[in-house]
Design an enzyme around this catalytic site. Structure first.
Site, short mmCIF file in Angstrom:
data_model
loop_
_atom_site.label_atom_id
_atom_site.label_comp_id
_atom_site.label_asym_id
_atom_site.label_seq_id
_atom_site.Cartn_x
_atom_site.Cartn_y
_atom_site.Cartn_z
N HIS A 112 -36.95 46.16 1.11
CA HIS A 112 -37.77 45.39 2.07
C HIS A 112 -37.54 46.03 3.44
O HIS A 112 -36.47 46.59 3.71
CB HIS A 112 -37.26 43.95 2.05
CG HIS A 112 -38.05 42.98 2.86
ND1 HIS A 112 -37.93 42.89 4.22
CD2 HIS A 112 -38.95 42.04 2.49
CE1 HIS A 112 -38.73 41.92 4.66
NE2 HIS A 112 -39.36 41.39 3.63
N ASP A 189 -28.73 43.41 0.35
CA ASP A 189 -29.78 42.50 0.78
C ASP A 189 -29.97 41.50 -0.36
O ASP A 189 -30.56 41.82 -1.40
CB ASP A 189 -31.06 43.32 1.03
CG ASP A 189 -32.28 42.44 1.22
OD1 ASP A 189 -32.18 41.21 1.07
OD2 ASP A 189 -33.36 43.00 1.51
N GLN A 192 -33.57 37.97 -2.30
CA GLN A 192 -34.15 37.51 -3.57
C GLN A 192 -33.05 37.26 -4.62
O GLN A 192 -33.25 36.46 -5.53
CB GLN A 192 -35.14 38.55 -4.12
CG GLN A 192 -36.30 38.88 -3.21
CD GLN A 192 -37.26 37.71 -3.01
OE1 GLN A 192 -37.35 36.80 -3.83
NE2 GLN A 192 -37.97 37.71 -1.90
N LYS A 215 -35.35 30.83 1.32
CA LYS A 215 -35.77 31.29 -0.01
C LYS A 215 -35.02 30.55 -1.11
O LYS A 215 -35.39 30.63 -2.28
CB LYS A 215 -35.56 32.80 -0.14
CG LYS A 215 -36.53 33.60 0.75
CD LYS A 215 -36.49 35.05 0.42
CE LYS A 215 -37.04 35.91 1.54
NZ LYS A 215 -38.49 35.95 1.58
N CYS A 354 -43.95 43.71 2.83
CA CYS A 354 -42.92 44.29 3.72
C CYS A 354 -42.16 45.41 3.03
O CYS A 354 -40.94 45.53 3.16
CB CYS A 354 -41.94 43.22 4.23
SG CYS A 354 -42.74 41.95 5.17
C1 LIG Z 1 -35.73 41.51 -0.49
C2 LIG Z 1 -35.96 40.87 0.85
N1 LIG Z 1 -35.18 41.24 1.88
C3 LIG Z 1 -35.31 40.70 3.10
C4 LIG Z 1 -36.26 39.75 3.36
C5 LIG Z 1 -36.37 39.17 4.74
O1 LIG Z 1 -36.03 37.83 4.73
P1 LIG Z 1 -36.19 36.95 6.06
O2 LIG Z 1 -37.61 37.15 6.50
O3 LIG Z 1 -35.91 35.56 5.61
O4 LIG Z 1 -35.22 37.45 7.05
C6 LIG Z 1 -37.11 39.34 2.33
C7 LIG Z 1 -38.19 38.37 2.57
O5 LIG Z 1 -39.22 38.38 1.96
C8 LIG Z 1 -36.94 39.90 1.04
O6 LIG Z 1 -37.71 39.54 0.00
#
Ligand SMILES: Cc1ncc(COP(=O)(O)O)c(C=O)c1O
Length: 400
Positions: A112, A189, A192, A215, A354
């Site tokens: 992401h 990260d 998910q 999430k 993203c």
């Molecule tokens: C794999 C992953 N990393 C990071 C993020 C970013 O999360 P946040 O927007 O809550 O900071 C997301 C959000 O969709 C994600 O799916």
């Protein structure tokens, strides 16, 4: 799992919600916990000596303890953040001075933007090298390729726990073993990942793990960064201000110990308390029950989509343990599909998720992503299939 649907006020509005990987719906107990703070004890933490202040500080710290237990961490390793993005950016800032020219940071094409851009920018500032490790089609890392690329110049390996596009689950423990053989740091990260798997940071031997409250059925605006204490205690604060200090004089300031030196200013108290309730909620149902239900309806939906939607291309059909179905319908833009579904109160995600480098690699501008949660039903899947069958007709009418 129908019994749990009543816990989610949003489901009473008639929406069919297939976008939980973007943000999950919130159960009433989470909403109540945040509201209760504003209605009954809306004071700051850690300041003053009033009894309400003590109570709120206790609730806030109890939530930290709860999260620590949930991840098998120590409470002083849990930093409250705004979400995954801010957690990962904080880690990148920690390493600002440690990364030098020609050092290497390894990421994958399946990251992401939140776990790609901070490292890309750090490498650009420091003239370090951003290295891509090869991945399989499901987004998981090819361990042999990792072994061939990692070396003693590698300072950080930053990877997702679960890909937000294809849903493959990375073998975190195996990766951590490889990373630590080269004295590098393993940053995960978990945006998910923690939604679907119990995370035991000690067993996995991860150095940092970032996730977002929203999430995992919690509030927006709050997240967690786990960091090994032995690393955190050597890191500089990224922000300065109230409550993160020990002693301040005209010439010098000393700081509290982690995690407090990384929580400057008034924190998102209502959201932290809501997050605590979200964790209670997940634990009261249990990951295995939630995942089993999702697996069943995903299998059902994939079968129907494959058989009944002409020209559908599903990119992650074979990934059994995912909650995601990522696809395109030949000749129809994903945004047009989303608009039609929206007219039926069916919410899905269409776009680059993203993950633009991945889209470029796949040679597509965007995809449709249906993300399933334990509150989704077969009946909702039937309605989705019905609506998708109409997409071509809908466009013909629109553009006549
Ligand atoms: C794999 C992953 N990393 C990071 C993020 C970013 O999360 P946040 O927007 O809550 O900071 C997301 C959000 O969709 C994600 O799916």
């Amino acid at each position: 799992m129908n019994e749990y649907r009543k816990d989610f006020p949003m489901l009473k509005q008639g929406y069919i919600y297939f976008n939980s990987a973007s943000t999950a719906l919130k159960p009433q107990i989470v909403i109540d916990a945040s509201n209760e703070y504003y209605e009954k004890y809306s004071v700051n933490t850690n300041r003053g000596v009033d009894s309400l202040g003590y109570m709120v500080t206790n609730k806030y710290e109890q939530t930290r303890n709860k999260i620590a237990k949930f991840m098998n961490a120590n409470a002083n390793e849990i930093i409250f953040t705004r979400g995954t993005t801010s957690g990962l950016n904080l880690v990148a800032r920690f390493f600002e001075s440690a990364i030098l020219e020609d050092d290497e940071i390894i990421v994958s094409i399946h990251e992401h933007h939140a776990n790609f851009i901070p490292w890309q920018q750090l490498c650009m500032r420091k003239k370090a090298k951003l290295i891509l490790v090869k991945t399989y089609r499901d987004g998981t890392v090819d361990l042999d390729d990792l072994k061939s690329k990692i070396n003693f110049n590698t300072k950080i390996v930053a990877l997702n726990h679960i890909s937000n596009v294809f849903g493959g689950i990375n073998p975190l423990k195996d990766i951590a073993t490889i990373v630590h053989q080269y004295n590098a740091y393993f940053v995960v990260d978990g945006a998910q990942g923690i939604v679907h798997e119990q995370v035991d940071v000690k067993d996995l031997d991860i150095d940092f793990y970032a996730f977002s409250g929203h999430k995992i059925y919690g509030p927006t605006g709050v997240g967690v960064l786990y960091g090994k204490y032995s690393i955190l205690e050597n890191m500089e604060p990224a922000e300065y201000g109230g409550e993160m200090i020990d002693v301040v004089t005209l010439n010098k300031t000393t700081f509290k110990k982690p995690p407090y030196c990384f929580e400057a200013g008034t924190m998102m108290i209502a959201e932290v308390l809501g997050l605590g309730k979200a964790i209670d909620y997940i634990q009261s149902i249990g990951y295995s029950k939630m995942n089993e239900h999702v697996k069943q309806i995903r299998h059902y939906l994939i079968e129907r989509l494959t058989q009944e939607i002409k020209d559908i291309q599903i990119y992650n059909r074979d990934i059994v343990d995912s909650n995601l179905i990522t696809f395109n319908i030949k000749g129809i833009h994903s945004h047009d599909v989303a608009s039609h579904l929206d007219s039926k109160k069916i919410i899905i995600r269409a776009g680059h998720h993203c993950a633009s480098p991945l889209m470029e690699y796949l040679g597509v501008a965007s995809t449709i992503r249906v993300s399933l949660a334990f509150y989704n039903t077969k009946e909702e899947c039937n309605q989705l299939v019905g609506a998708l069958k109409e997409v071509g007709d809908y466009l013909n009418v629109l553009f006549k």
